[in-house]
Enzyme design. Sequence first.
Site, mmCIF file in Angstrom:
data_model
loop_
_atom_site.group_PDB
_atom_site.id
_atom_site.type_symbol
_atom_site.label_atom_id
_atom_site.label_comp_id
_atom_site.label_asym_id
_atom_site.label_seq_id
_atom_site.Cartn_x
_atom_site.Cartn_y
_atom_site.Cartn_z
ATOM 1 N N GLU A 63 -1.315 -9.340 -0.766
ATOM 2 C CA GLU A 63 -2.297 -9.556 -0.781
ATOM 3 C C GLU A 63 -3.158 -9.196 -2.075
ATOM 4 O O GLU A 63 -3.988 -10.090 -2.181
ATOM 5 C CB GLU A 63 -3.112 -8.402 0.456
ATOM 6 N N GLU A 71 3.518 -5.548 7.807
ATOM 7 C CA GLU A 71 2.974 -4.484 8.401
ATOM 8 C C GLU A 71 3.052 -4.527 9.913
ATOM 9 O O GLU A 71 3.110 -3.516 10.601
ATOM 10 C CB GLU A 71 1.379 -4.763 8.308
ATOM 11 N N ALA A 78 0.832 -1.179 -0.022
ATOM 12 C CA ALA A 78 0.043 0.147 -0.091
ATOM 13 C C ALA A 78 0.940 1.243 -0.037
ATOM 14 O O ALA A 78 2.008 1.361 0.376
ATOM 15 C CB ALA A 78 -0.899 0.025 1.405
ATOM 16 N N GLY A 86 0.249 -4.782 0.828
ATOM 17 C CA GLY A 86 -0.687 -4.940 -0.087
ATOM 18 C C GLY A 86 -0.629 -5.568 -1.327
ATOM 19 O O GLY A 86 -1.555 -5.920 -2.007
#
Length: 259
Positions: A113, A133, A64, A110
């Site tokens: 993911e 994270e 992200a 992300g």
Amino acid sequence: MSSVLRVELRDGIAVLTLNRPERLNAVGSETVDRLTQALHKVRHNDDVRALVVAGAGRAFSAGADLGEIESFTTPGQFRAFVGRLTEAYALLEDFPKPSVAAVHGFAFGGGLELALACDLRVAERGARLGLPEMKLGVLPGAGGTQRLPRLVPPAIAKQMILTGEPIGAERAHALGLVNELAAPGEALSAAEALAGTLAAGAPLALAAGKRLIDHGLGMGLETAIAYERETVSVLFSTEDRAEGLKAFRERRPGDFRGV
């Protein structure tokens, strides 16, 4: 289509490429919006039989966009961003056409993911996959804590999530997280070859197969087998089923039309 996501159609395969190489393909709001738009568009294109998700530049994705996240001033803004990201990845996971992630360099946070939301994953030898994270004092928020332990043993998922340490592509392959290993520089071509094999299948059967596996895992065995029986009975009445049998008898590839 915005430059943050390239969409190319090649031989029945839609290649969706994250295109922020200067930011290591960090996934921000614009990328999420463009990915969602592309998936809706491709969903209704009957010429597209499979997807490949890739990244431009040195890596698949660093995760992200931390720059965007740092600009948030309230938990609500972060929650809204994670919500859009989660919805986009769910759209990919539930997509009726099979998808393959082409991982090179690294897929973190992300980015991993996103790869987890694909049906299959190809990774170059030497690539790294992780959910870091925890090292930022948070946790994966776009499906990582739920999809990863459904693909690898829960203890391995806990180790990756709770330590934030990545694993190499070779170990990921041994664990079943990665379906195929590719030589350095060959992830995209290997993913396209795998997607080509998928695209040659009967579209209705491909979509039904995805549903049976994904939904059946949440059912009791008896219920899931009954679901399977009803699904294959419907497929028996399709023109593609008749074409498949005819092609088998004539020793040629099937010419499937999705009807």
